[in-house]
Design an enzyme around this catalytic site. Structure first.
Site, PDB file in Angstrom:
ATOM      1  N   GLU A 128      70.663 -29.874  33.522  1.00 22.33           N
ATOM      2  CA  GLU A 128      70.000 -31.169  32.951  1.00 22.33           C
ATOM      3  C   GLU A 128      70.645 -32.544  33.830  1.00 22.33           C
ATOM      4  O   GLU A 128      71.041 -33.466  33.023  1.00 22.33           O
ATOM      5  CB  GLU A 128      69.791 -31.453  31.507  1.00 22.33           C
ATOM      6  CG  GLU A 128      68.964 -30.074  30.907  1.00 22.33           C
ATOM      7  CD  GLU A 128      68.567 -30.236  29.587  1.00 22.33           C
ATOM      8  OE1 GLU A 128      68.844 -31.156  28.815  1.00 22.33           O
ATOM      9  OE2 GLU A 128      67.536 -29.365  29.214  1.00 22.33           O
TER      10      GLU A 128
ATOM     11  N   GLU B   1      65.879 -22.332  30.224  1.00 15.74           N
ATOM     12  CA  GLU B   1      65.832 -22.991  28.714  1.00 15.74           C
ATOM     13  C   GLU B   1      64.454 -23.023  28.204  1.00 15.74           C
ATOM     14  O   GLU B   1      63.640 -23.727  28.899  1.00 15.74           O
ATOM     15  CB  GLU B   1      66.491 -24.245  28.424  1.00 15.74           C
ATOM     16  CG  GLU B   1      68.186 -24.132  28.606  1.00 15.74           C
ATOM     17  CD  GLU B   1      68.710 -25.554  28.139  1.00 15.74           C
ATOM     18  OE1 GLU B   1      68.253 -26.269  27.465  1.00 15.74           O
ATOM     19  OE2 GLU B   1      69.747 -25.740  28.846  1.00 15.74           O
TER      20      GLU B   1
END
Ligand code: AHR
Length: 503
Positions: free
Chosen positions: A173, A306
């Site tokens: 991220e 994820e």
């Protein structure tokens, strides 16, 4: 009667077992308590790993495990997690509750865990606060067999042989907790850092993953691929240095300010959740379309590393620990998404549900020495029958069910595959809260010789607790018959079904 057409004559791609992968972060009670209790614990363990958890995960056929984060990865300095445990540095886990991380679970422990589980290894490197050298040395430490400073250090710490590192991600991220970077900046960093993720083992190349987008951030995907394919055509073609692009998408009934409760929700929230989870297919389609332009041969995998439900934490628990219960609604979310991943197995090469134990949509919850398997666990266990199979062309009639226009969903989703022994596997989800569905699966050109079926079902928020651990589990399903090329059955509402057909 809903017609479900399966065409065994048309194989659509290989279902990588890693599509059913998992994710374990230094977050709340995932690693500590959930998996690792230390060798001196009263809880039965092998080298510190909970025996009950390892056994359950092996039975579920866990194919790959991602570690150490998540957001934690970009503040993790691997050298703090090796050597004598009493000398390991303590740090603050700033992302997750500000608790002390004592680094007693590090690289050796992760590799030991994967070896006990018999699963592939996926390590997430630190770009946000780590150096190129640190990342490069970590890879050398884990994978170099010969004589070098890092391999000698590994030997000194008690492990002679190099480990197999299957996947390595350059950051996590990076558009958010991993550094708040622009896609342009990260693209350059990716090109740079991955250069020093060396392949020391020619027989087992590490698959290198770039941090991809969240949700529908198509601009991130476009920019990253454009910059990585710039000056392509020679040794620096991105095909040479990118095996996968990650995608993160969480299912929240509401939004980040009010996510919604894991149990005790209402009918509208059931459909809201399932509607939201179906966006996964839109996002996979959107990012795949961009990838197809740069990589039409589909050499680069879309790794949904994820995904899963994210609710408000259970009352009385640390908000930074992301502990939530898991119900039949989560079983549906799991079944729907695993069907979607199967259907896109030509591009989706790995997916990792968040997270393995005690965090978000976990397959296992623990409390002291007690352990329960969640409805999501049982769906993964049933779907393990698809691992390593060939996806078959299939489609099903559906109708819309739901409460308001905005939250209407198809009542059924499905996928079909054939295993190496020729058996056909069908997985069907019934999203309706109150309507059963009579289905006829037609296996074109085949003659069905026998069927077995199993199901996970219950009321919408049925779940297992430490006092009642078997409220939801896999049950034998016998409301099924077959003749010639047809299988007929009635799938109950709120259920996930697996049929194995011998042809
Ligand atoms: O899974 C919990 C967190 O969600 C991860 O650490 C992060 O990558 C994501 O935002």
């Amino acid at each position: 009667m809903y017609r479900h057409i399966v065409n065994p004559g048309i194989k659509k791609g290989h279902i990588n077992p890693e599509i059913q992968g998992h994710f374990s972060e230094h977050l709340g009670r995932c690693i500590y308590e959930g998996i690792y209790v230390g060798e001196d614990s009263n809880i039965p363990n092998v080298k510190g790993m909970r025996t009950d958890v390892v056994k359950a995960l092996k039975e579920m056929k866990i194919p790959v495990l991602r570690w150490p984060g998540g957001c934690f990865a970009d503040e993790y300095h691997w050298m703090d997690g090796i050597g004598d445990k009493k000398d390991r540095k303590k740090m603050i886990n700033t992302n997750w509750g500000g608790v002390v991380e004592d680094n007693s679970f590090g690289t050796h422990e992760f590799m030991e865990l994967c070896s006990q589980l018999g699963c592939k290894t996926y390590v997430n490197g630190n770009v946000g606060s780590g150096t190129v050298r640190e990342m490069s040395e970590w890879v050398e430490y884990m994978t170099f067999e010969g004589v070098s400073p890092m391999s000698e250090l590994r030997r000194k710490n008690g492990h002679d042989e190099a480990w197999i590192l299957d996947y390595f991600a350059v950051g996590n991220e990076t558009w958010g907790c991993g550094g708040n970077m622009s896609p342009e900046y990260y693209s350059d960093l990716y090109r740079h850092y991955q250069t020093f993720v060396k392949n020391y083992n020619p027989d087992k190349k590490i698959k290198r993953l770039a941090v991809g987008p969240s949700d529908k951030d198509y601009a991130w995907t476009e920019t990253l691929l454009k910059k990585c394919f710039e000056r392509a055509g020679s040794w620096n073609n991105a095909h040479g240095f990118m095996d996968g692009l990650t995608l993160h998408y969480y299912t929240l009934p509401y939004d980040w300010s009010k996510k919604g409760a894991a149990t005790g929700f209402n009918e509208k929230e059931w459909y809201m959740t399932l509607r939201k989870t179906l966006y996964m297919e839109d996002y996979i389609n959107g990012h795949s379309a961009i990838m197809d332009r740069y990589d039409p041969e589909k050499q680069i995998g879309l790794m949904v590393d994820e995904w899963g439900t994210w609710y408000d934490v259970e009352e009385g628990t640390n908000p930074g620990f992301l502990y939530q219960q898991n119900t039949i609604r989560d079983a549906l979310v799991a079944g729907i998404n695993l069907n979607i991943f199967n259907k896109h197995c030509d591009r989706v090469k790995m997916a990792n549900i968040a997270q393995l134990v005690n965090v978000l949509q976990a397959v296992i919850l623990t409390e002291g020495e007690k352990m329960i398997k969640t409805p999501t666990y049982y769906v993964f266990k049933m779907y393990s029958a698809h691992q390593d199979n060939e996806l078959l062309e299939s489609m099903i009639d559906t109708k819309k069910v739901g409460i308001e226009d905005e939250y209407m969903v198809p009542n059924l989703t499905e996928s079909a595959s054939v295993d190496m022994g020729g058996k056909i596997h069908l997985t069907i989800t019934n999203l309706s809260l109150d309507e059963e569905a009579m289905v006829e699966s037609v296996l074109l050109g085949e003659s069905v010789k026998g069927v077995t079926a199993e199901i996970v079902k219950g009321k919408m928020d049925a779940h297992n607790t430490f006092d009642n651990p078997d409220e939801v589990k896999i049950e034998k399903f016998s409301n099924i018959s077959f003749k010639n090329d047809k299988i007929r059955y009635t799938i109950p509402p709120c259920s996930v079904l697996h049929i194995e057909a011998e042809v």
